[in-house]
Design a protein around this motif. Structure first.
Motif, PDB file in Angstrom:
ATOM      1  N   VAL A 182       0.538  32.991  44.951  1.00 30.66           N
ATOM      2  CA  VAL A 182      -0.375  32.726  46.068  1.00 30.66           C
ATOM      3  C   VAL A 182      -0.896  34.050  46.610  1.00 30.66           C
ATOM      4  CG1 VAL A 182      -0.598  31.780  48.395  1.00 30.66           C
ATOM      5  CG2 VAL A 182       0.782  30.587  46.696  1.00 30.66           C
ATOM      6  N   VAL A 183      -2.202  34.217  46.586  1.00 32.34           N
ATOM      7  CA  VAL A 183      -2.838  35.385  47.186  1.00 32.34           C
ATOM      8  C   VAL A 183      -3.196  35.019  48.617  1.00 32.34           C
ATOM      9  CG1 VAL A 183      -4.730  37.040  47.038  1.00 32.34           C
ATOM     10  CG2 VAL A 183      -3.753  36.064  44.948  1.00 32.34           C
ATOM     11  N   ALA A 184      -2.442  35.512  49.567  1.00 32.12           N
ATOM     12  CA  ALA A 184      -2.652  35.130  50.961  1.00 32.12           C
ATOM     13  C   ALA A 184      -1.817  36.001  51.872  1.00 32.12           C
ATOM     14  CB  ALA A 184      -2.274  33.664  51.186  1.00 32.12           C
ATOM     15  N   ASP A 185      -2.156  35.986  53.148  1.00 33.19           N
ATOM     16  CA  ASP A 185      -1.302  36.503  54.202  1.00 33.19           C
ATOM     17  C   ASP A 185      -0.019  35.661  54.229  1.00 33.19           C
ATOM     18  OD1 ASP A 185      -0.640  35.784  57.326  1.00 33.19           O
ATOM     19  OD2 ASP A 185      -1.043  37.922  57.039  1.00 33.19           O
ATOM     20  N   TYR A 186       1.098  36.304  54.605  1.00 36.12           N
ATOM     21  CA  TYR A 186       2.382  35.606  54.565  1.00 36.12           C
ATOM     22  C   TYR A 186       2.369  34.320  55.393  1.00 36.12           C
ATOM     23  CZ  TYR A 186       4.246  40.032  52.723  1.00 36.12           C
ATOM     24  OH  TYR A 186       4.486  41.153  51.978  1.00 36.12           O
ATOM     25  N   ALA A 187       1.929  34.421  56.645  1.00 36.72           N
ATOM     26  CA  ALA A 187       1.949  33.255  57.530  1.00 36.72           C
ATOM     27  C   ALA A 187       1.029  32.158  56.996  1.00 36.72           C
ATOM     28  CB  ALA A 187       1.561  33.659  58.945  1.00 36.72           C
TER      29      ALA A 187
ATOM     30  N   LEU B  14       9.891  30.829  47.804  1.00 40.02           N
ATOM     31  CA  LEU B  14       8.758  31.682  48.148  1.00 40.02           C
ATOM     32  C   LEU B  14       9.250  33.101  48.380  1.00 40.02           C
ATOM     33  CD1 LEU B  14       8.156  28.701  49.565  1.00 40.02           C
ATOM     34  CD2 LEU B  14       6.220  29.935  50.506  1.00 40.02           C
ATOM     35  N   GLU B  15       8.525  34.072  47.838  1.00 37.08           N
ATOM     36  CA  GLU B  15       8.856  35.470  48.117  1.00 37.08           C
ATOM     37  C   GLU B  15       7.656  36.166  48.731  1.00 37.08           C
ATOM     38  OE1 GLU B  15      11.091  39.383  46.396  1.00 37.08           O
ATOM     39  OE2 GLU B  15      10.386  37.893  44.945  1.00 37.08           O
ATOM     40  N   LEU B  16       7.889  36.776  49.875  1.00 39.08           N
ATOM     41  CA  LEU B  16       6.845  37.490  50.595  1.00 39.08           C
ATOM     42  C   LEU B  16       6.840  38.946  50.150  1.00 39.08           C
ATOM     43  CD1 LEU B  16       7.534  36.020  54.162  1.00 39.08           C
ATOM     44  CD2 LEU B  16       6.203  35.040  52.265  1.00 39.08           C
ATOM     45  N   GLY B  17       5.759  39.380  49.476  1.00 40.22           N
ATOM     46  CA  GLY B  17       5.679  40.750  48.981  1.00 40.22           C
ATOM     47  C   GLY B  17       6.639  40.975  47.832  1.00 40.22           C
ATOM     48  N   ALA B  18       6.406  40.307  46.718  1.00 37.66           N
ATOM     49  CA  ALA B  18       7.377  40.306  45.621  1.00 37.66           C
ATOM     50  C   ALA B  18       7.463  41.636  44.881  1.00 37.66           C
ATOM     51  CB  ALA B  18       7.023  39.195  44.634  1.00 37.66           C
ATOM     52  N   GLY B  19       6.389  42.442  44.885  1.00 37.88           N
ATOM     53  CA  GLY B  19       6.418  43.717  44.165  1.00 37.88           C
ATOM     54  C   GLY B  19       6.604  43.501  42.670  1.00 37.88           C
ATOM     55  N   ASP B  20       7.506  44.304  42.064  1.00 38.51           N
ATOM     56  CA  ASP B  20       7.726  44.182  40.620  1.00 38.51           C
ATOM     57  C   ASP B  20       8.751  43.103  40.287  1.00 38.51           C
ATOM     58  OD1 ASP B  20      10.131  45.366  41.341  1.00 38.51           O
ATOM     59  OD2 ASP B  20       9.789  47.232  40.242  1.00 38.51           O
TER      60      ASP B  20
ATOM     61  N   VAL C  45       4.187  35.640  46.910  1.00 44.05           N
ATOM     62  CA  VAL C  45       3.061  35.741  47.841  1.00 44.05           C
ATOM     63  C   VAL C  45       2.719  37.204  48.048  1.00 44.05           C
ATOM     64  CG1 VAL C  45       2.217  35.207  50.163  1.00 44.05           C
ATOM     65  CG2 VAL C  45       3.793  33.628  49.007  1.00 44.05           C
ATOM     66  N   ASP C  46       1.443  37.531  47.908  1.00 35.54           N
ATOM     67  CA  ASP C  46       0.995  38.906  48.144  1.00 35.54           C
ATOM     68  C   ASP C  46      -0.499  38.863  48.456  1.00 35.54           C
ATOM     69  OD1 ASP C  46       2.499  41.805  47.167  1.00 35.54           O
ATOM     70  OD2 ASP C  46       0.366  41.866  47.641  1.00 35.54           O
ATOM     71  N   ILE C  47      -0.978  39.879  49.154  1.00 42.57           N
ATOM     72  CA  ILE C  47      -2.418  39.967  49.402  1.00 42.57           C
ATOM     73  C   ILE C  47      -3.146  40.607  48.230  1.00 42.57           C
ATOM     74  CG2 ILE C  47      -2.191  40.001  51.916  1.00 42.57           C
ATOM     75  CD1 ILE C  47      -2.587  43.044  51.787  1.00 42.57           C
ATOM     76  N   SER C  48      -2.397  41.149  47.272  1.00 42.42           N
ATOM     77  CA  SER C  48      -2.990  41.831  46.122  1.00 42.42           C
ATOM     78  C   SER C  48      -2.962  40.934  44.886  1.00 42.42           C
ATOM     79  CB  SER C  48      -2.233  43.136  45.832  1.00 42.42           C
ATOM     80  OG  SER C  48      -2.615  43.674  44.583  1.00 42.42           O
TER      81      SER C  48
END
Length: 345
Positions: free
Chosen positions: A157-162, A102-108, A131-134
């Motif tokens: 996964v589009v979601a908050d990290y937690a 799992l990666e939180l805020g993967a960006g590019d 994982v990202d909210i965008s």
């Protein structure tokens, strides 16, 4: 490339002229509330999370290419150097066991692709879960992965990290969680501890976290990274005011504002500010609201903390984690810390 996404039902929760007033229907309630609360405080503040509109993201890409901005290229070199050891540390002891990365805020995904290629080359059995909210950010990453790594199993996964971690906790197998970059340094100490505790809560003792920490070093080098000679970091900070002009109908005149950054080696905090160079009143047409600024009054916009190895270990301990390995670059500018949840027994 096989790609699947969790359904929404499965997730818990540079102009100085004045723009026309923002349309009320387009005003973000969260942004409006945040601005009114932050600019009503005795020491005014705005969150760095609002830097990242389209223009802010473009400017940050420029920042990462600046000669003064060492963190991104340093961590890239670190991951390249230690990719074998990191890959081995993230995967389960049984090479046949499937796990989730799992990666939180993967960006590019530029840095992450180093690890993804390493794991694929060693026939690791895993699914990559960015994982990202965008949704747009995940769509872009997924498309690039499909082109470059067609055999990679991906579940965006589009979601908050937690929320994402709690959702994934029900899935069998090890969870190896990535939080790369120096994002952990943007939290105040109490918020950082709370964030890490939220991350570790759904994890088991077999799961792992890999977290990026920018290390303390020559104070002049650190300060230059946040106040570069070309003025790109200043433009990045100013973009927050452009956004408020556009989205909240504010009338910030940027000719009466300065970008200012300082670094405190005792606390390890880089702090960024927007400074009012004269007494002025800023109107927010979309909010029917105004804010008074005294001459040389500041808006605090960002913290970026720098760490020592002992400080990383103590932060981890307070969050219920232990440092299993600390991977650093040749100059010890940056560290990716492999953390494991402490046994509760």
């Amino acid at each position: 490339m096989p790609v699947s996404a969790f359904p929404a039902s499965a997730l818990s929760s540079a102009t100085t002229g004045n723009p026309p007033p923002a349309a009320a229907s387009l005003v973000s309630p969260q942004l409006a509330q945040h601005v009114q609360e932050g600019l009503s405080r005795p020491f005014k503040t705005l969150s760095s999370m609002y830097f990242y509109d389209d223009e802010g993201s473009r400017l940050f890409q420029q920042i990462m290419a600046l000669p003064e901005y060492y963190p991104t290229r340093t961590e890239f070199a670190l991951l390249t150097r230690h990719q074998v050891a990191i890959g081995e540390a993230l995967r389960p002891h049984d090479p046949a066991e499937h796990f989730f990365l799992l990666e939180l805020g993967a960006g590019d995904g530029l840095k992450t692709k180093i690890l993804l290629r390493q794991l694929l080359d060693t026939a690791a059995r895993f699914t990559y879960v960015p994982v990202d909210i965008s949704q747009a950010a995940l769509d872009g990453l997924t498309a690039s992965l499909q082109a470059e790594l067609p055999n990679l199993q991906v579940e965006p996964v589009v979601a908050d990290y937690a929320d994402a971690l709690r959702l994934m906790a029900a899935r069998p197998g090890r969870k190896a969680v990535l939080f790369l970059g120096s994002n952990i340094g943007n939290f105040f100490p109490d918020d950082r501890l709370r964030f890490l505790r939220d991350l570790v809560q759904p994890l088991t003792s077999d799961d792992r976290l890999l977290v990026g920490f920018d290390l303390q070093k020559d104070p002049r080098r650190i300060r230059a990274a946040y106040d570069d000679s070309q003025g790109v970091t200043a433009a990045f900070n100013f973009n927050l005011l452009h956004r408020l002009n556009r989205e909240l109908g504010a009338d910030f005149d940027l000719t009466h504002w300065q970008h200012y950054t300082d670094y405190d080696p005792l606390s390890g905090a880089v702090r960024s500010f927007l400074v009012s160079t004269q007494a002025q009143t800023v109107q927010f047409a979309a909010l029917n609201w105004a804010v008074e600024f005294a001459a040389w009054e500041m808006i605090h916009t960002e913290n970026s903390y720098k760490f020592t190895p002992s400080g990383i270990a103590e932060t981890a301990r307070q969050a219920g984690l232990a440092v299993q390995q600390l991977f650093t670059d040749d100059q010890r500018f940056f560290a990716d810390a492999l953390l494991r949840p402490m046994d509760l027994a």
